[in-house]
Design an enzyme around this catalytic site. Structure first.
Site, PDB file in Angstrom:
ATOM      1  N   ASP A 282     -16.288 -21.882  30.893  1.00  0.00           N
ATOM      2  CA  ASP A 282     -15.635 -21.831  29.591  1.00  0.00           C
ATOM      3  C   ASP A 282     -15.859 -20.468  28.933  1.00  0.00           C
ATOM      4  O   ASP A 282     -16.961 -19.912  28.997  1.00  0.00           O
ATOM      5  CB  ASP A 282     -16.229 -22.951  28.705  1.00  0.00           C
ATOM      6  CG  ASP A 282     -15.580 -23.030  27.339  1.00  0.00           C
ATOM      7  OD1 ASP A 282     -14.348 -23.177  27.285  1.00  0.00           O
ATOM      8  OD2 ASP A 282     -16.311 -22.927  26.329  1.00  0.00           O
TER       9      ASP A 282
ATOM     10  N   GLU B  57     -12.337 -19.184  32.753  1.00  0.00           N
ATOM     11  CA  GLU B  57     -11.341 -19.085  31.689  1.00  0.00           C
ATOM     12  C   GLU B  57     -11.543 -17.753  30.985  1.00  0.00           C
ATOM     13  O   GLU B  57     -12.575 -17.522  30.363  1.00  0.00           O
ATOM     14  CB  GLU B  57     -11.518 -20.219  30.663  1.00  0.00           C
ATOM     15  CG  GLU B  57     -10.543 -20.090  29.506  1.00  0.00           C
ATOM     16  CD  GLU B  57     -11.037 -20.703  28.192  1.00  0.00           C
ATOM     17  OE1 GLU B  57     -10.195 -21.075  27.366  1.00  0.00           O
ATOM     18  OE2 GLU B  57     -12.260 -20.797  27.977  1.00  0.00           O
TER      19      GLU B  57
END
Ligand code: CA
Length: 545
Positions: free
Chosen positions: A241, A277
């Site tokens: 993330d 990401e």
């Protein structure tokens, strides 16, 4: 083993159906192209020749115990569905304890949130996935913790007790170094004030998510313990993330940290897969491949303004879509020999695709966009609910709505959705209805996943554009895998909404047998006398004889 044989048998059946379909219309041809391809699947059995990844927001997927919140047992109960869809990997959005509904702010990295079940439920889910050849990725949220994490709470209570004006003694509270506390009373961007103290702390997303100090060896040791813990529970890798926020605005430091993270995880599990990401421009995320991280999500192609949606709207030419794929491929190759693109079309942070197109009542544009996404090279990711064209835009909660298994919201397994989600109508039918319609969005996506599995070159081939045949409406590409044991394929795209004819005698590549189709309605692709006749918004897969 038994499964593989069934797969091969069905592929043979498909071949026969396709021949009958391609050459003449006759009584032999009882199945439509869509239906015939749908019956075939080649199991991959954890090989690396393909990864069809399915992103799941557990809370909104399937509820096993009737409290209205999806859970791990619910995912386990839906593995038949996931396997039949053609996914061979699931990415679970965060499952660790957290005060928020989305759980991107963790309070304990080595546990499962009670509303989702237990660690033993997780172990059972992993075991059941592996039996089916489905890999499991979990979300690794290490840019920040929750402000309710014990590390932050200890640092906070130390600073709160500190007399006004006194300097913090980092030796007395080691957790101060886990975060970026500064003595500051200005409004610094990316920082939040710690009320009742002279201190502020870095919190790039919001005050409830304090950023970890990733320079600290102690923090890295904690992260290594966390990845070891989940590796021991059997995960096959992690989705990383918020990688651009590890060191905000310092990309060489981001790459340095990810190099460490990649080495750490792969020392624990050499076969682990990591996908990052990095929601930024493609120059930046392609440079992140230098870290050794296997994949980064390909944001250029995704969302309402990405290349896929632009192409479907006719705002990007077919051949330009082809050159964009080649450009991305070159950028990744420049930075890594082993990097694999991670194409996706939407995710939990983006408006769902059903709202992207006007005049799309039959979902033909919605389907075709999924075709463009799922025919891309790399490891393709599909967000749950997109396979049935679920709606959801505006506030984030709307983008994470309950999976529409059926129209009856009281049916077993149906979830309530996030608190605060607005009421809105879905545009397309729920899954149970779409399953019955061979031309539904669901059956289109399912077929696209099957094509990826049956023709590994679709996922693993290097793209070469046929410049002679490609134009603003037509794109012809060959995909040649580096692994020479895999056969190349040609993909022909008709990006326009009208029928187009392609003269295969002029094609630069030797693959001229029609072996797979993606069509958005009953109009079929025909191959007769070297002429490939393609209805609007269709994709043909050609192989050698
Ligand atoms: Ca539940």
């Amino acid at each position: 083993m038994k499964k593989r044989m069934i797969g091969l048998l069905l592929v043979t059946v498909l071949g026969t159906a396709m021949l009958a379909g391609g050459c003449k219309k006759g009584s032999q041809r009882e199945l439509s192209q869509m239906q015939s391809v749908n019956e075939s699947i080649e199991p991959v059995e954890m090989s690396d020749s393909c990864r069809n990844s399915y992103e799941i927001f557990v809370a909104s997927f399937y509820d096993s115990d009737g409290d209205g919140i999806g859970d791990l047992k619910g995912v386990d109960e839906k593995l038949d569905y996931i396997e039949d869809l053609g996914a061979d990997e699931i990415w679970l959005m965060p499952i660790c304890p957290s005060p928020s509904y989305h759980k991107y702010d963790v309070t304990d990295y080595m546990a499962v949130d009670k509303s989702y079940g237990s660690v033993s439920d997780f172990k059972a889910l992993v075991a059941d996935c592996h039996k089916r050849g489905i890999r499991v990725l979990t979300d690794l949220v290490i840019n920040h913790t929750s402000s309710e994490h014990p590390w932050f709470q200890k640092a906070k209570s130390y600073l709160e007790k500190l007399p006004k004006g006194a300097k913090a003694d980092y030796g007395k509270c080691p957790y101060l170094k886990y975060y970026h506390f500064i003595k500051d009373d200005t409004d610094r961007t990316g920082y939040a004030k710690l009320s009742g103290t002279d201190y502020a702390y870095e919190a790039r997303f919001w005050e409830g998510m304090p950023d970890l100090n990733l320079d600290q060896q102690k923090v890295r040791n904690e992260i290594a313990k966390v990845t070891q813990y989940w590796t021991d529970l059997g995960v096959d890798g992690f989705r990383l993330d918020a990688t651009t926020s590890y060191y905000t605005g310092q990309n060489s430091k981001n790459i340095g940290f990810m190099t460490w993270l990649d080495k750490t995880v792969k020392r624990q599990n050499p076969g682990a897969y990591l996908v990052g990401e990095a929601w930024t421009d493609s120059m930046t995320y392609s440079s992140f491949y230098r870290s050794g991280i296997d994949s980064f999500f390909d944001f250029d192609f995704a969302g309402n303004d990405g290349f896929i949606a632009k192409t479907v709207r006719g705002n990007m030419k077919a051949d330009d879509f082809g050159s964009s794929m080649v450009m991305m491929q070159d950028r990744i190759a420049k930075n890594s020999e082993t990097g694999i693109d991670a194409p996706f079309y939407t995710n939990h942070d983006m408006a769902r695709s059903a709202g992207y197109y006007s005049q799309d009542d039959k979902g033909e544009k919605t389907k075709f966009a999924q075709g463009l996404n799922l025919m891309m090279s790399g490891n393709a990711f599909l967000y749950y609910g997109e396979e049935i064209g679920m709606k959801g835009s505006g506030i984030d909660e709307n983008k994470r709505a309950p999976m529409q298994w059926t129209a009856d919201q009281k049916e077993k397994g149906m979830t309530k959705g996030p608190v605060g989600m607005e009421k809105f109508q879905m545009k397309f039918s729920p899954l149970d209805q779409q399953k019955k319609d061979p031309y539904s969005i669901y059956n289109y996506v399912r077929q696209a996943f099957r094509i990826r599995r049956n023709f590994p070159a679709v996922a693993r081939g290097e793209v070469v554009v046929d410049q002679g045949l490609s134009n603003d409406k037509i794109l012809v590409i060959e995909k040649k895998p580096k692994d020479t044991s895999l056969s190349p394929v040609v993909l022909v795209y008709n990006m326009s909404d009208k029928q187009q004819s392609i003269d295969l005698r002029k094609m630069a590549f030797p693959e001229k047998k029609l072996s797979g189709v993606l069509t958005v309605n009953q109009k079929e692709i025909e191959l007769a006398k070297d002429q490939l006749v393609m209805p609007g918004r269709s994709i043909a897969v050609l192989t050698r004889d």
